[in-house]
Design a protein around this motif. Structure first.
Motif, mmCIF file in Angstrom:
data_model
loop_
_atom_site.group_PDB
_atom_site.id
_atom_site.type_symbol
_atom_site.label_atom_id
_atom_site.label_comp_id
_atom_site.label_asym_id
_atom_site.label_seq_id
_atom_site.Cartn_x
_atom_site.Cartn_y
_atom_site.Cartn_z
ATOM 1 N N ALA A 3 7.530 -4.396 -10.073
ATOM 2 C CA ALA A 3 8.332 -5.094 -9.064
ATOM 3 C C ALA A 3 7.661 -5.081 -7.686
ATOM 4 N N LEU A 4 7.005 -3.986 -7.330
ATOM 5 C CA LEU A 4 6.331 -3.926 -6.026
ATOM 6 C C LEU A 4 5.175 -4.922 -5.977
ATOM 7 N N ASP A 5 4.399 -4.998 -7.042
ATOM 8 C CA ASP A 5 3.316 -5.985 -7.098
ATOM 9 C C ASP A 5 3.884 -7.396 -6.917
ATOM 10 N N LEU A 27 7.455 -4.643 3.289
ATOM 11 C CA LEU A 27 7.737 -4.108 1.959
ATOM 12 C C LEU A 27 8.276 -2.680 1.981
ATOM 13 N N GLY A 28 8.159 -2.036 3.144
ATOM 14 C CA GLY A 28 8.647 -0.663 3.259
ATOM 15 C C GLY A 28 7.771 0.350 2.552
ATOM 16 N N VAL A 29 6.458 0.106 2.529
ATOM 17 C CA VAL A 29 5.508 1.035 1.912
ATOM 18 C C VAL A 29 4.363 1.297 2.877
ATOM 19 N N ALA A 30 3.528 2.258 2.545
ATOM 20 C CA ALA A 30 2.385 2.599 3.388
ATOM 21 C C ALA A 30 1.298 1.513 3.290
ATOM 22 N N ARG A 31 0.539 1.374 4.373
ATOM 23 C CA ARG A 31 -0.555 0.407 4.398
ATOM 24 C C ARG A 31 -1.556 0.683 3.279
ATOM 25 N N GLY A 32 -1.840 1.930 3.025
ATOM 26 C CA GLY A 32 -2.756 2.314 1.950
ATOM 27 C C GLY A 32 -2.254 1.874 0.582
#
Length: 154
Positions: A3-5, A27-32
């Motif tokens: 789902a994140l992809d 997206l609410g996730v880290a840049r890495g």
């Protein structure tokens, strides 16, 4: 692909010039995490390119046609090589059924389209064409609805 992809790809399609930091924020996730996912999707061939989408119609080629080809038995490679040499042929797909290949072709005018088709027919590997001119685009290329099925959306 999870789902994140899928959310990553949908967001990139909606905002093609977005930076990684802003993408991560949305997206609410880290840049890495975003970078790692992009690297993985690119390596797997899910993301094919990062180039701009160019409009043939706005680049001087307003005529779009779909040309079905019947090729000589055993001469597929020769036919494809001949088609590859024609810049107005944007795509060629092998098909099942009555025809062997389907080509997406652009032209400056109907006279130009006729000249392109006549040139294609100079190849002895190509026996016959059947052409349909597109009058309008009702649903342009899209991938978002398919990706959204992965995200759990409709």
């Amino acid at each position: 692909m999870d789902a994140l992809d899928a959310r990553l790809l949908v967001t990139m399609r909606a905002h093609p010039r977005i930076g990684l930091t802003e993408l991560a924020r949305l997206l609410g996730v880290a840049r890495g995490t975003v970078q790692a996912r992009l690297d993985k999707l690119t390596a797997r061939g899910v993301i094919e390119d990062f180039g701009p989408t160019v409009s043939p119609a706005h680049s001087g080629y307003p005529i779009l046609a779909f040309v079905w080809l019947q090729i000589a038995q055993g001469r597929l490679e020769e036919a494809v090589a001949a088609l590859r040499a024609v810049p107005q042929i944007l795509e060629v797909h092998g098909t099942s059924g009555q025809h062997d290949l389907l080509c997406r072709v652009v032209a400056k005018s109907t006279d130009h389209l006729q000249a392109v088709i006549a040139h294609v027919l100079t190849s002895p590997a190509i026996h016959r064409t059947d052409t349909t001119i597109a009058l309008s685009s009702q649903i342009p290329f899209r991938i978002e609805p398919l990706l959204e099925t992965t995200t759990g959306q409709p």
